[in-house]
Design an enzyme around this catalytic site. Structure first.
Site, short mmCIF file in Angstrom:
data_model
loop_
_atom_site.label_atom_id
_atom_site.label_comp_id
_atom_site.label_asym_id
_atom_site.label_seq_id
_atom_site.Cartn_x
_atom_site.Cartn_y
_atom_site.Cartn_z
N ASP A 18 -6.69 11.36 3.08
CA ASP A 18 -7.62 10.24 3.22
C ASP A 18 -6.97 9.12 4.04
O ASP A 18 -7.63 8.13 4.37
CB ASP A 18 -8.14 9.74 1.87
CG ASP A 18 -7.03 9.26 0.95
OD1 ASP A 18 -5.84 9.44 1.28
OD2 ASP A 18 -7.36 8.72 -0.13
N GLU A 61 4.93 9.33 -4.18
CA GLU A 61 4.96 8.46 -3.00
C GLU A 61 5.64 7.13 -3.31
O GLU A 61 5.31 6.47 -4.32
CB GLU A 61 3.52 8.21 -2.52
CG GLU A 61 3.41 7.24 -1.35
CD GLU A 61 2.06 7.26 -0.64
OE1 GLU A 61 1.24 8.15 -0.92
OE2 GLU A 61 1.84 6.37 0.19
N1 LIG Z 1 0.17 5.80 9.13
C1 LIG Z 1 0.19 5.95 7.81
N2 LIG Z 1 1.32 6.38 7.22
C2 LIG Z 1 1.38 6.55 5.86
O1 LIG Z 1 2.44 6.96 5.37
C3 LIG Z 1 0.22 6.25 5.10
C4 LIG Z 1 -0.94 5.83 5.76
N3 LIG Z 1 -0.93 5.66 7.11
N4 LIG Z 1 -2.09 5.59 5.08
C5 LIG Z 1 -2.19 5.99 3.69
C6 LIG Z 1 -0.94 5.73 3.00
C7 LIG Z 1 -0.58 4.26 2.91
N5 LIG Z 1 0.85 4.34 2.92
C8 LIG Z 1 1.73 3.27 2.95
C9 LIG Z 1 1.50 2.19 3.77
C10 LIG Z 1 2.39 1.14 3.81
C11 LIG Z 1 3.54 1.15 3.04
C12 LIG Z 1 4.49 0.02 3.10
O2 LIG Z 1 4.25 -0.97 3.74
N6 LIG Z 1 5.61 0.13 2.42
C13 LIG Z 1 6.70 -0.84 2.48
C14 LIG Z 1 7.37 -0.95 1.15
C15 LIG Z 1 7.28 -2.33 0.59
C16 LIG Z 1 8.10 -2.44 -0.67
O3 LIG Z 1 9.35 -2.50 -0.53
O4 LIG Z 1 7.55 -2.48 -1.79
C17 LIG Z 1 7.72 -0.36 3.51
O5 LIG Z 1 8.57 -1.15 3.91
O6 LIG Z 1 7.61 0.81 3.96
C18 LIG Z 1 3.76 2.25 2.20
C19 LIG Z 1 2.86 3.30 2.18
C20 LIG Z 1 1.31 5.70 3.02
N7 LIG Z 1 0.21 6.35 3.69
C1 LIG Z 2 0.44 10.42 2.77
C2 LIG Z 2 -0.22 11.57 2.09
C3 LIG Z 2 0.53 12.03 0.89
C4 LIG Z 2 -1.66 11.28 1.79
O1 LIG Z 2 -2.11 11.24 0.68
C5 LIG Z 2 -2.57 11.04 2.93
O2 LIG Z 2 -2.19 11.27 4.09
O3 LIG Z 2 -3.69 10.60 2.67
MG LIG Z 3 -4.05 10.41 0.60
#
Ligand SMILES: Nc1nc(=O)c2c([nH]1)NC[C@@H]1CN(c3ccc(C(=O)N[C@@H](CCC(=O)O)C(=O)O)cc3)CN21
Ligand SMILES: CC(C)C(=O)C(=O)O
Ligand SMILES: [Mg+2]
Length: 264
Positions: free
Chosen positions: A45, A181
């Site tokens: 998604d 995740e």
């Molecule tokens: N392009 C993309 N990559 C993804 O991995 C992803 C998506 N979209 N869309 C659905 C979800 C959303 N996801 C995400 C999006 C942002 C972060 C993020 O900003 N994480 C911070 C961590 C912040 C903290 O330390 O608490 C980071 O620095 O990566 C994490 C997962 C993973 N998934």
């Molecule tokens: C990042 C993966 C695990 C996911 O759920 C997605 O792509 O929607």
């Molecule tokens: Mg998903």
């Protein structure tokens, strides 16, 4: 070449052979990823963000996932195909069964649902009725508005214990695969060691049984920012198939994820 099934992935886990997963949303990329050795393809998604341009995954519908699952299914020869169940499409076990039917009939081999304790009855019912389930815990993006952002989960002892308990309960309820995740690597290792079923990590360190990434991050075309745990493999290879091979090789050898992709 024989099809990858949950039994194949279980055998990989038992042999200590790391496996690789990637999202895919169309037949051409699916065929390329499949032929370069990706074991699991997910119609995520995340398509709400990387294909549709939304800032979270909540607007995605069952029909959106079904359409892309039909496309990806036509491109696959070997990989296991998982389809994400969208936000609120499995709020009750009855809704889950109705909507999982659509995705399985679109060509999915398994469906993925985000949630812990509250999901146990649904996991049991789906599995009993012939729908294999991949559970997804830790940072569950469909709950982004409850979390107050895409934040690392399970950093304190109480939440870490809760997530470990959820993992065990989901396995007991019949889940045959688990995605974790954005959790600390030590917690991810504890979960992977505690479970018999294969565990796939994203932002969960190197000690899970498999790794998954979003294809747009791997190919360096995510608009705006790429999560810290992800890696642009196109940069070092310059060619899509070579990028995918590099990802497969680095997961197999334990090179990816490195410390810079890992949360503590
Ligand atoms: N392009 C993309 N990559 C993804 O991995 C992803 C998506 N979209 N869309 C659905 C979800 C959303 N996801 C995400 C999006 C942002 C972060 C993020 O900003 N994480 C911070 C961590 C912040 C903290 O330390 O608490 C980071 O620095 O990566 C994490 C997962 C993973 N998934
Ligand atoms: C990042 C993966 C695990 C996911 O759920 C997605 O792509 O929607
Ligand atoms: Mg998903």
């Amino acid at each position: 070449m024989s099809k990858v099934t949950t039994s194949t992935l279980l055998k990989f886990k038992q042999e200590g052979k790391k496996f690789t997963a990637l999202t895919a949303y169309d037949a051409s990329f699916a065929a390329a990823f499949d032929s370069e050795g990706i074991d699991v393809l997910l119609v995520g998604d995340s398509l709400g963000m990387v294909l549709q341009g939304h800032s979270d995954t909540l607007p995605v519908t069952v029909e959106d996932i079904a359409y892309h699952t039909r496309c990806v299914h036509r491109g696959i020869e070997r990989a296991l195909l998982i389809a994400d169940m969208p936000f609120m499409s499995y709020a009750t076990p009855e809704q889950a069964m109705t909507n999982a039917t659509v995705l399985m009939q679109a060509g999915a081999n398994m469906v993925k649902l985000e949630g812990g304790e509250w999901l146990l009855e649904t996991v049991k019912k789906l599995t009993e009725r012939g729908v294999p389930v991949c559970a997804h815990i830790g940072l569950t993006p469909q709950s982004v508005h409850v979390f107050g952002g895409f934040k690392v989960q399970g950093r304190d002892a109480e939440n870490a214990q809760r997530i470990l308990n959820e993992a065990k309960a989901l396995e007991a309820a019949g889940a045959q695969l688990l995605v974790i995740e954005c959790i600390p690597a030590s917690l991810a290792k504890a979960i992977s060691d505690a479970l018999t079923i294969p565990v796939i990590g994203i932002g969960a360190g190197k000690d899970t049984d498999g790794q998954i990434l979003v294809m747009h991050d791997v190919l360096g075309i995510s608009s705006g920012y790429i999560p810290r745990f992800s890696k642009n493999y196109l940069k070092q290879t310059g060619e899509i198939r070579a990028a995918v091979r590099a990802y497969v090789d680095e997961v197999a050898s334990g090179t990816f994820p490195g410390a810079e992709h890992t949360f503590n």
